[in-house]
Design a protein around this motif. Structure first.
Motif, PDB file in Angstrom:
ATOM      1  N   ALA A   1      39.890  53.542  27.072  1.00 18.47           N
ATOM      2  CA  ALA A   1      40.210  52.320  26.324  1.00 18.47           C
ATOM      3  C   ALA A   1      41.704  51.995  26.374  1.00 18.47           C
ATOM      4  N   VAL A   2      42.538  52.994  26.515  1.00 18.05           N
ATOM      5  CA  VAL A   2      43.984  52.795  26.575  1.00 18.05           C
ATOM      6  C   VAL A   2      44.390  52.150  27.907  1.00 18.05           C
ATOM      7  N   HIS A   3      43.604  52.376  28.939  1.00 12.01           N
ATOM      8  CA  HIS A   3      43.979  51.958  30.292  1.00 12.01           C
ATOM      9  C   HIS A   3      43.218  50.733  30.805  1.00 12.01           C
ATOM     10  N   LEU A   4      42.144  50.346  30.154  1.00 16.43           N
ATOM     11  CA  LEU A   4      41.279  49.303  30.694  1.00 16.43           C
ATOM     12  C   LEU A   4      41.054  48.169  29.704  1.00 16.43           C
ATOM     13  N   VAL A   5      40.741  46.995  30.247  1.00 19.63           N
ATOM     14  CA  VAL A   5      40.441  45.824  29.428  1.00 19.63           C
ATOM     15  C   VAL A   5      38.971  45.466  29.662  1.00 19.63           C
ATOM     16  N   PRO A   6      38.171  45.374  28.599  1.00 19.97           N
ATOM     17  CA  PRO A   6      36.745  45.068  28.778  1.00 19.97           C
ATOM     18  C   PRO A   6      36.533  43.659  29.322  1.00 19.97           C
TER      19      PRO A   6
END
Length: 182
Positions: A13-18
């Motif tokens: 979640a820290v590295h990716l955008v949904p």
């Protein structure tokens, strides 16, 4: 971007955008644990919209199994509660170098916008853990730790107390979770 680290410790979640689509050939020794983590985030729907994952064939069969089949169990329930799941490809050992001793299969999981049937997920997890921990026992015996009224709750949702866990579908387990939660 390549992230170096232990997949069990990495917070995606820290590295990716949904929305995120995860595609992975997971190490077989941690594949199921990673899948369960991805299926049990704090909030639903999750960060990911789909998972396309390779597992040992037997694990893939457990993920997509239906009630009253050899591979049906808790993993199938946890997956199918929140996802559409299907095996999209089976691979023989010769497809890899070095060749493993097992067949592999790729499973496609698509996150549902909300769980398939309403219930408290924590209660569902507890019930299914108890039921499948002693899968050859009748549910009235394997679930007796939920209280003396478990037989009445089973009957109230249409589950025979003499049934075994592998005979019960997801919808019935969710109904039982609602009854147990009160």
């Amino acid at each position: 971007e390549v992230l170096h680290g232990d997949a069990l410790e990495l917070d995606l979640a820290v590295h990716l955008v949904p929305p995120v689509k995860i595609v992975a050939n997971l190490p077989y020794n941690v594949g199921t644990e990673l899948l369960i983590r991805w299926l049990t985030p704090r909030d639903w729907p999750p960060l990911w919209s789909s998972l396309t994952l390779m597992f040992q064939k037997e694990v893939a069969e457990r993920i997509v199994a239906k009630p009253r089949t050899e591979h049906y169990g808790r993993l199938a329930l946890l997956v199918q509660y929140r996802c559409e799941a299907r095996i999209v490809m089976t691979l023989p050992p010769e497809a890899f170098t070095p060749a493993p001793k097992v067949y592999s299969a790729v499973v496609q999981l698509t996150a549902l916008p909300e769980p398939r049937f309403p219930c408290d997920f924590q209660v569902l997890q507890r019930i299914t853990a108890m039921a499948f921990n002693q899968r050859r026992k009748m549910l009235r015996a394997s679930l007796k730790g939920l209280g003396p009224e478990i037989e009445a709750k089973l009957m109230s949702v249409g589950i025979p107390p003499t049934a075994r866990a592998e005979e019960i579908g997801l919808e019935a387990f969710c109904a039982l979770a609602r009854a147990v939660a009160g």
